[in-house]
Write an enzyme that holds these catalytic residues in place. Structure first.
Site, PDB file in Angstrom:
ATOM      1  N   ARG A  39      34.773  77.994  49.869  1.00  0.00           N
ATOM      2  CA  ARG A  39      33.574  77.138  50.091  1.00  0.00           C
ATOM      3  C   ARG A  39      32.499  77.706  51.018  1.00  0.00           C
ATOM      4  O   ARG A  39      31.678  76.936  51.543  1.00  0.00           O
ATOM      5  CB  ARG A  39      33.983  75.754  50.607  1.00  0.00           C
ATOM      6  CG  ARG A  39      35.084  75.041  49.821  1.00  0.00           C
ATOM      7  CD  ARG A  39      34.718  74.809  48.386  1.00  0.00           C
ATOM      8  NE  ARG A  39      35.711  73.978  47.700  1.00  0.00           N
ATOM      9  CZ  ARG A  39      35.867  73.968  46.383  1.00  0.00           C
ATOM     10  NH1 ARG A  39      35.123  74.733  45.601  1.00  0.00           N
ATOM     11  NH2 ARG A  39      36.767  73.196  45.820  1.00  0.00           N
ATOM     12  N   HIS A  89      43.118  83.871  43.575  1.00  0.00           N
ATOM     13  CA  HIS A  89      42.231  82.795  43.097  1.00  0.00           C
ATOM     14  C   HIS A  89      42.131  81.673  44.136  1.00  0.00           C
ATOM     15  O   HIS A  89      42.953  80.768  44.170  1.00  0.00           O
ATOM     16  CB  HIS A  89      42.791  82.254  41.771  1.00  0.00           C
ATOM     17  CG  HIS A  89      41.899  81.265  41.087  1.00  0.00           C
ATOM     18  ND1 HIS A  89      42.015  80.979  39.744  1.00  0.00           N
ATOM     19  CD2 HIS A  89      40.894  80.468  41.539  1.00  0.00           C
ATOM     20  CE1 HIS A  89      41.114  80.065  39.408  1.00  0.00           C
ATOM     21  NE2 HIS A  89      40.432  79.731  40.495  1.00  0.00           N
ATOM     22  N   LYS A 134      33.527  86.735  37.302  1.00  0.00           N
ATOM     23  CA  LYS A 134      34.132  85.434  36.998  1.00  0.00           C
ATOM     24  C   LYS A 134      33.239  84.658  36.041  1.00  0.00           C
ATOM     25  O   LYS A 134      32.060  84.430  36.305  1.00  0.00           O
ATOM     26  CB  LYS A 134      34.318  84.624  38.293  1.00  0.00           C
ATOM     27  CG  LYS A 134      34.833  83.198  38.084  1.00  0.00           C
ATOM     28  CD  LYS A 134      36.269  83.176  37.583  1.00  0.00           C
ATOM     29  CE  LYS A 134      36.731  81.783  37.166  1.00  0.00           C
ATOM     30  NZ  LYS A 134      37.194  80.965  38.255  1.00  0.00           N
ATOM     31  N   HIS A 173      39.132  79.140  46.541  1.00  0.00           N
ATOM     32  CA  HIS A 173      37.762  78.646  46.724  1.00  0.00           C
ATOM     33  C   HIS A 173      37.596  78.259  48.191  1.00  0.00           C
ATOM     34  O   HIS A 173      37.925  77.146  48.573  1.00  0.00           O
ATOM     35  CB  HIS A 173      37.518  77.413  45.850  1.00  0.00           C
ATOM     36  CG  HIS A 173      37.676  77.650  44.380  1.00  0.00           C
ATOM     37  ND1 HIS A 173      36.625  77.993  43.568  1.00  0.00           N
ATOM     38  CD2 HIS A 173      38.769  77.601  43.572  1.00  0.00           C
ATOM     39  CE1 HIS A 173      37.055  78.133  42.315  1.00  0.00           C
ATOM     40  NE2 HIS A 173      38.360  77.903  42.289  1.00  0.00           N
ATOM     41  N   ASP A 193      44.601  78.800  42.980  1.00  0.00           N
ATOM     42  CA  ASP A 193      43.378  78.042  42.702  1.00  0.00           C
ATOM     43  C   ASP A 193      43.142  77.008  43.812  1.00  0.00           C
ATOM     44  O   ASP A 193      42.763  75.868  43.543  1.00  0.00           O
ATOM     45  CB  ASP A 193      43.439  77.366  41.327  1.00  0.00           C
ATOM     46  CG  ASP A 193      42.067  76.895  40.851  1.00  0.00           C
ATOM     47  OD1 ASP A 193      41.060  77.198  41.517  1.00  0.00           O
ATOM     48  OD2 ASP A 193      42.014  76.212  39.802  1.00  0.00           O
ATOM     49  N   ASN A 224      31.878  80.191  42.924  1.00  0.00           N
ATOM     50  CA  ASN A 224      31.198  78.903  42.661  1.00  0.00           C
ATOM     51  C   ASN A 224      30.818  78.216  43.961  1.00  0.00           C
ATOM     52  O   ASN A 224      31.210  77.094  44.242  1.00  0.00           O
ATOM     53  CB  ASN A 224      32.052  77.987  41.770  1.00  0.00           C
ATOM     54  CG  ASN A 224      33.386  77.629  42.378  1.00  0.00           C
ATOM     55  OD1 ASN A 224      33.940  78.378  43.184  1.00  0.00           O
ATOM     56  ND2 ASN A 224      33.933  76.486  42.014  1.00  0.00           N
ATOM     57  N   HIS A 276      38.950  69.852  48.567  1.00  0.00           N
ATOM     58  CA  HIS A 276      37.982  68.749  48.608  1.00  0.00           C
ATOM     59  C   HIS A 276      38.539  67.751  49.611  1.00  0.00           C
ATOM     60  O   HIS A 276      39.758  67.671  49.786  1.00  0.00           O
ATOM     61  CB  HIS A 276      37.865  68.074  47.235  1.00  0.00           C
ATOM     62  CG  HIS A 276      37.318  68.957  46.156  1.00  0.00           C
ATOM     63  ND1 HIS A 276      35.989  69.316  46.085  1.00  0.00           N
ATOM     64  CD2 HIS A 276      37.930  69.564  45.111  1.00  0.00           C
ATOM     65  CE1 HIS A 276      35.807  70.098  45.029  1.00  0.00           C
ATOM     66  NE2 HIS A 276      36.964  70.280  44.427  1.00  0.00           N
ATOM     67  N   GLY A 328      39.847  69.438  41.558  1.00  0.00           N
ATOM     68  CA  GLY A 328      40.391  70.549  42.340  1.00  0.00           C
ATOM     69  C   GLY A 328      41.434  70.074  43.332  1.00  0.00           C
ATOM     70  O   GLY A 328      41.374  68.934  43.821  1.00  0.00           O
ATOM     71  N   HIS A 341      37.474  81.051  33.498  1.00  0.00           N
ATOM     72  CA  HIS A 341      37.857  79.636  33.486  1.00  0.00           C
ATOM     73  C   HIS A 341      37.668  79.196  32.041  1.00  0.00           C
ATOM     74  O   HIS A 341      36.539  79.031  31.560  1.00  0.00           O
ATOM     75  CB  HIS A 341      36.982  78.806  34.427  1.00  0.00           C
ATOM     76  CG  HIS A 341      37.329  77.353  34.370  1.00  0.00           C
ATOM     77  ND1 HIS A 341      38.029  76.702  35.368  1.00  0.00           N
ATOM     78  CD2 HIS A 341      37.127  76.427  33.409  1.00  0.00           C
ATOM     79  CE1 HIS A 341      38.225  75.440  35.025  1.00  0.00           C
ATOM     80  NE2 HIS A 341      37.681  75.247  33.838  1.00  0.00           N
TER      81      HIS A 341
END
Ligand code: DOR
Ligand code: ZN
Ligand code: ZN
Length: 447
Positions: free
Chosen positions: A65, A61, A145, A63, A307, A95, A311, A326, A180
């Site tokens: 980007r 899991h 997802k 992200h 996860d 996402n 950012h 996040g 989620h």
């Protein structure tokens, strides 16, 4: 010149759930032999005396980007961050911008990632309110997802017929639905109710335990109806975990994950650190945090994931309503768990299994998650005795901050190897000039 490309001698390797003294020979990026005697006929020999050799960590899991938010993380920085954290395989979330909800968008993402990745990777495919045809077309994916509540990006399924459809298609395609789990209606109602509050504490009043429970209940009822495999991401409350255990006992194909965020922080930390700890689901109470540890130690969780949600610090330092949700975590999770095992919070073997063999089995990833003859030589070498202080300046992620800044941990990644290539050593990334070694890093799945 030897007959193997690489030998890892004298380490203690994780094998069959315990540690054994043995030597590993690597050929063509795979584990060719596990030997009782030291290996000398290899082009490169690494002495691992005093170190543990683990299967490469699999983070199911993250992200990263790409595409659309490369200023927060691109695939090169994400890969480096992974290697620093001992992670050799990631499963990336959809996402992105645009969200990955069509087979074509997935292929475009695939090309971008293939070009840059230093590590093994796979993709979760996004469910939207109207993409059932795309769900049927997407190829080589880890899961569908499903966002039941809105979070970073614009992926959200708030239409019951779309929900129903995706559980049905997943079941037909033998794919897992990864959720989620926060209920959008409850979140919106609460956000309106508390719109004039502006401390980070309000996050808990908006993203409540009830929001988590409502979404899980709904997902479970569809999974039951269509016999779909269901995985609940980042469980954050005691009640959510017990709901999942009840469903497990009732015979449902349901699994769940815990992330270090919810194990190491509770609402008191949120008061101190503010929006840095703004994350979805919200970080709950001490009672919940302790229940998650108890759950971890009693085999209620199927995997540990991070996860990793990068950012930038300046974005996170804004006030509550503006700051994005996040927390980055891929560079700290293994050390946190090694340190936790030193502190007797969890058995070392258990933590490792939850970060290697279990995610590989859950997502049916081929040839990974174990140190075994024939498996890919994705290996993480750690020094369990080494103490260090976590520092933002040592991170490779573009986000370049961690909520664990300043804490001392015991247990550090020494080297990370991907398919037999040494890519991280002694705090440095080794850029592999050999293009061949970079090929074919996308994972395959059984079934
Ligand atoms: O806090 C979160 N951030 N939760 C998510 O589900 C998404 C993630 C992100 O992508 O930033
Ligand atoms: Zn999530
Ligand atoms: Zn996530």
């Amino acid at each position: 010149m030897g007959s193997y490309e690489l030998a890892l001698n004298n380490g203690k390797l994780f094998f069959n759930n315990s540690f054994i003294d043995a030597h590993i020979a690597v050929l063509d990026g795979r584990i060719a032999e596990i030997k009782k005697v030291e290996i000398h006929d290899a082009e490169q020999i690494i002495d691992c005396k005093g170190k543990l050799i683990l299967p490469g960590i699999i983070d199911a899991h993250v992200h990263f980007r790409v595409p659309g938010n490369e200023k927060k993380e691109d695939w090169v920085s994400g890969s480096k961050a992974a290697l620093h954290g001992g992670v050799t395989t990631v499963l990336d979330m959809p996402n992105n911008n645009p969200a990955i909800v069509t087979a074509d968008l997935l292929e475009e993402k695939r090309k971008l990632v293939e070009k840059d990745s230093l590590i093994n990777y796979g993709f979760h495919f996004g469910v939207s309110n109207g993409n059932s045809r795309e769900l049927k077309n997407a190829r080589n994916i880890a899961s569908f997802k499903l966002y039941m509540g809105s979070t970073t990006g614009n992926l959200l399924v708030n239409d019951d017929s779309a929900l129903e459809k995706c559980f049905e298609i997943a079941s037909l395609k033998s794919k897992m639905i990864v959720v989620h789990a926060e209920d959008e209606k409850i979140i919106l109602q609460n956000a309106k109710k508390f719109q004039n509050e502006s401390t980070t504490k309000v996050h808990n009043k908006i993203r409540t335990v009830e929001a988590e429970l409502e979404a899980i209940k709904k997902a479970i009822s569809y999974a039951k109806q269509f016999k779909t495999r269901l995985h609940i991401c980042h469980v954050s409350s005691k009640e959510a975990l017990s709901l999942i255990q009840d469903a497990k006992k009732a015979g449902l194909h349901i699994s769940c994950e815990v992330t270090p965020t919810y194990l190491f922080f509770d609402e008191r930390d949120v008061e101190k650190k503010g929006s840095l700890l703004k994350v979805n689901p919200s970080i709950k109470t001490e009672k919940d945090r302790k229940a998650l540890w108890f759950g971890l130690n009693t085999s209620q969780f199927d995997i540990i994931a991070t996860d990793h949600a990068p950012h930038l610090l300046e974005e996170k330092q804004q006030d509550y309503w503006k700051a994005p949700s996040g927390i980055p975590g891929i560079e700290t999770s293994l050390s946190l768990m090694l340190d936790a095992s030193e502190k007797r919070l969890i058995q070392l073997e258990k933590a490792i299994k939850l970060m290697t063999e279990m995610p590989a089995a859950l997502f049916k990833i081929k040839n990974k998650g174990k140190i075994e003859k024939g498996y890919d030589a994705d290996l993480t070498i750690v020094d369990l005795k080494k103490e260090f202080v976590v520092k933002n300046e040592d991170l490779f992620s573009k986000s370049a901050w961690t909520p664990f800044e300043g804490i001392k941990l015991k247990g550090k990644v020494d080297k990370t190897l991907v398919k037999g290539s040494l890519l991280f050593d002694n705090d440095d990334i080794i850029i592999n000039k050999n293009k061949e070694a970079k090929a074919n890093l996308e994972v395959g799945y059984y079934g």
